[in-house]
Scaffold this active site. Structure first.
Site, PDB file in Angstrom:
ATOM      1  N   LYS A 283       8.790  12.971   4.417  1.00  0.00           N
ATOM      2  CA  LYS A 283       7.572  13.381   3.709  1.00  0.00           C
ATOM      3  C   LYS A 283       7.041  14.667   4.352  1.00  0.00           C
ATOM      4  O   LYS A 283       6.999  14.779   5.571  1.00  0.00           O
ATOM      5  CB  LYS A 283       6.543  12.248   3.801  1.00  0.00           C
ATOM      6  CG  LYS A 283       5.420  12.343   2.801  1.00  0.00           C
ATOM      7  CD  LYS A 283       4.749  11.007   2.584  1.00  0.00           C
ATOM      8  CE  LYS A 283       3.541  11.170   1.683  1.00  0.00           C
ATOM      9  NZ  LYS A 283       3.009   9.901   1.221  1.00  0.00           N
ATOM     10  N   GLU A 368      -2.738  -4.757  -5.072  1.00  0.00           N
ATOM     11  CA  GLU A 368      -4.136  -5.075  -5.369  1.00  0.00           C
ATOM     12  C   GLU A 368      -4.304  -6.519  -5.837  1.00  0.00           C
ATOM     13  O   GLU A 368      -5.296  -7.176  -5.511  1.00  0.00           O
ATOM     14  CB  GLU A 368      -4.687  -4.116  -6.431  1.00  0.00           C
ATOM     15  CG  GLU A 368      -4.899  -2.681  -5.942  1.00  0.00           C
ATOM     16  CD  GLU A 368      -3.626  -1.840  -5.917  1.00  0.00           C
ATOM     17  OE1 GLU A 368      -2.572  -2.329  -6.378  1.00  0.00           O
ATOM     18  OE2 GLU A 368      -3.684  -0.688  -5.437  1.00  0.00           O
ATOM     19  N   ARG A 396      -5.816  -3.434 -11.857  1.00  0.00           N
ATOM     20  CA  ARG A 396      -4.615  -4.244 -11.679  1.00  0.00           C
ATOM     21  C   ARG A 396      -4.931  -5.735 -11.470  1.00  0.00           C
ATOM     22  O   ARG A 396      -4.107  -6.591 -11.758  1.00  0.00           O
ATOM     23  CB  ARG A 396      -3.895  -3.787 -10.404  1.00  0.00           C
ATOM     24  CG  ARG A 396      -3.060  -2.580 -10.535  1.00  0.00           C
ATOM     25  CD  ARG A 396      -1.709  -2.982 -11.048  1.00  0.00           C
ATOM     26  NE  ARG A 396      -1.045  -1.863 -11.655  1.00  0.00           N
ATOM     27  CZ  ARG A 396      -0.074  -1.175 -11.079  1.00  0.00           C
ATOM     28  NH1 ARG A 396       0.325  -1.498  -9.876  1.00  0.00           N
ATOM     29  NH2 ARG A 396       0.487  -0.180 -11.706  1.00  0.00           N
TER      30      ARG A 396
END
Ligand SMILES: Cc1ncc(C[n+]2csc(CCOP(=O)(O)OP(=O)(O)O)c2C)c(N)n1
Length: 629
Positions: A283, A368, A396
């Site tokens: 990353k 979630e 969600r």
């Protein structure tokens, strides 16, 4: 000789004429282009820097005019945008009227699926693959999913189903060992073990040869051998988790080696059934600040390329910071308080609580739904769970809130950050649905603070409360206005900011600022509006609503939410149920998805700034006067 290669790429077709060396040169140019533009527009920098070579190799090997690609979350699709005809508009990224920061089918024929929330790619790609089969077509279908996003429950549902459907589907697992922060959980551990293994194809071939040579024996000995063989598979075959789900696991391969990627992708193209290609990337690759601190460069605002520092110095605390600091204080006083995040500790301001009380803090990964039911379990045992979550991602977990928390009336605190318009992330991220999806759930209590102090007081109130309770607060600097109004928080009670007559303005949370701006302009016209900070969106303060209907001919509600199902709609519902005639006008967002742009621009565009509200109130009163007169 040193011609800019990027300028010569008008469509992905142009890539296929490049040599491997030129592709590396192009990767370098793309990184410079990203830095030059994103240092002005902001956006998801580190994630994109990490997938430059992968994106080039994908476009080199596949033809996404016909083949389909689904980018999970979609925050890493900038290079895909640049290569598919959107380079010239890239400087408009995330700005009003400009390019979206996420894939958007209406923006380009190369964007096959819209996203913004994580873990959807495998299910969507599987749907596309099955549609292809039913239509008798032969195009490739790919999902690109990060190691963070694959921690979301929906991703497992997709993997599970894909293994069974056994159709041609390529899942590319972009593993950089990072979610926004360090990736966590059992899957992260499993992947990090796989990263250290030799590429799987070789190991698997050796293993299968070994099995072929094994003696054929019967009876109990055979049973024993089968057991050993099964166990050996777990020891010897990396990726066995995916294999058992029905995928052919390949990898791990170096995601920055273009030649290697092209070779493996060309092989994968000719394989049958569901394939999981495990790609290792870094990353932030190529920009040292982002490589060394990827969590700080996951999402950036405008910054100076040379130093990596943000251009705007934000000295004033935002609501997330206020929340985090207050939780540290409350956590000190009450050891039952536990913190929960779904991979957003830093964004929600919860990192300080995490550092101070590591045993009482849980990062459950991008999950979630699990976070909410996990909180419910904690609450049944007398803990006080606080789940800090962005409004948009809590969508969600609607069923978990209804079925696991509210049905049992459990004391779970929802700290709903980024409630209302969030700005540049656009339609997938606007937090304008939560009043609508929470305020109709039995047992739920929902509050919204007007300023910093009120958020702190509401958090104190929530800790001392019994039952499900949610506090929604916006993205951005915590307001220091209205300091003089500090009535204690009393269950179901609104706060009168300005007594008045004829016109009532009922404001939700931070929209009180716009309400008061409008009220001041009305005052200048000689009007005397009654202004209320509603505080409780569920239950509404019925006595204030009755007072408003008695004192005022016109009632205006203002909220940072959809009008549909929002606070204003609840006000109308109340008057309708009790049979009270009242003229109510609701200010909020209309029945559509709200695009990207700055928060300020969007409030203005949708008539939710003080001046627009004032003008609409004037117009309404004028029209009513004409009708009466
Ligand atoms: C349902 C949901 N929750 C939270 C987020 C916020 N979010 C955006 S990207 C991200 C991390 C994704 O990690 P990974 O898939 O590994 O991609 P990377 O950025 O590391 O390339 C998170 C948590 C989201 N987009 N969707």
């Amino acid at each position: 000789m040193n011609k800019n290669l990027l300028d010569s790429i008008q469509s992905p077709e142009d890539l296929r004429y490049l040599t491997e060396e030129e592709l590396y040169r192009l990767a370098k140019e793309i990184r410079c282009f990203l830095l030059k533009n994103m240092s002005k527009t902001g956006g998801h920098l580190a994630s994109n820097l990490g997938v430059v070579e992968l994106t080039l190799a994908l476009h080199f090997c596949f033809q996404f005019a016909e083949d389909k690609i689904v980018w999970d979350v979609g925050h890493q699709a900038y290079i895909h945008k640049i290569l598919t005809g959107r380079k010239e508009k890239f400087h408009t990224l995330r700005q009003l009227g400009g390019l979206s920061g996420f894939p958007k089918p209406c923006e380009s024929e190369y964007d096959h699926f819209a996203a913004g929330h994580s873990s959807t790619s495998i299910s969507a790609a599987l749907g596309m693959a099955k549609a292809r089969d039913l239509k008798g077509l032969h195009n490739h279908v790919l999902a690109v999913i990060g190691d963070g996003s694959i921690t979301g429950g929906l991703a497992y549902e997709g993997l599970n189903n894909a293994g069974r459907e056994n159709t041609n589907l390529i899942v590319i697992l972009n593993d950089n060992q990072m979610s926004i922060s360090k990736n966590v959980g059992g899957m992260a551990k499993h992947l990090s073990h796989l990263r250290t293994q030799p590429a799987y194809l070789t190991v698997k071939e050796n293993f299968q040869n070994l099995l072929k040579k094994a003696p054929a024996i019967g009876g109990p000995a055979n049973f024993l051998f089968e057991k050993i063989r099964f166990g050996a598979k777990y020891l010897l075959l990396p990726g066995v988790l995916f294999e058992e789900l029905g995928f052919h696991y390949i990898g791990p391969v170096d995601g920055h080696n273009i030649g290697g990627l092209i070779e493996v992708l060309n092989n994968v193209k000719n394989m049958k059934g569901p394939i999981l290609l495990h790609v290792k990337t870094t990353k932030g690759k190529g920009y040292p600040f982002a490589e060394h601190h990827p969590w700080d460069y996951h999402g950036v605002s405008a910054f100076e390329v040379k130093t990596g520092r943000p251009l705007a110095k934000n000295t004033k605390p935002d609501y997330s910071h206020v929340f985090g600091e207050k939780m540290v204080e409350l956590g000190e006083k009450n050891e039952k308080i536990v913190g929960i995040t779904a991979a957003m500790a830093s964004g929600t301001g919860f990192s300080s609580f995490q550092a101070r009380y590591p045993k009482r803090f849980f990062d459950v990964a991008i999950a979630e739904q699990h976070a909410v039911t996990f909180a419910a379990g904690l609450a049944t045992q007398g803990m006080i769970p606080v789940f800090a979550v962005y409004s948009t991602f809590l969508q969600r977990a609607y069923d978990q809130i209804v079925h696991d928390v509210c049905l049992q009336n459990l004391h779970v605190i929802f700290a709903i950050d980024r409630a209302g318009i969030v700005g540049a992330d656009g339609e997938t991220h606007q937090g304008i649905f939560d009043i609508s999806y929470l305020s109709h759930i039995p047992n739920m209590t929902l509050l919204s603070p007007k300023n910093r102090l009120e958020l702190e007081k509401m958090l104190e109130f929530a800790v001392g409360f019994q039952g499900p309770i949610a506090i929604r607060y916006p993205r951005g600097v915590a307001s220091e206005d209205f300091k003089e109004y500090k009535e204690p928080i009393v269950y179901g009670k609104a706060e009168v900011i300005r007594d008045g007559e004829k016109i009532a303005i009922l404001a939700e949370g931070h929209m009180l600022s716009a309400a008061m701006d409008a009220a001041r302009l009305l005052e200048k016209d000689g009007k005397n509006p009654f202004v209320v900070n509603m505080r409780f969106l569920k239950p509404l303060d019925e006595s204030i609503l009755l007072k408003a209907a008695e004192q005022c001919q016109s009632i205006f509600t203002i909220e940072d939410n959809l009008v549909s199902g929002g606070m204003g709609a609840k006000v109308l519902e109340f008057y309708s149920i009790i049979g009270k005639k009242a003229s109510v006008t609701c200010f909020g967002f209309p029945d559509c998805y709200i695009e990207h742009g700055s928060q300020e621009q969007l409030f203005q565009k949708y008539g939710l700034d003080g001046l627009s509200i004032y003008e609409k109130i004037q117009e309404k009163i004028r029209n009513d006067g004409e009708k009466d007169g």
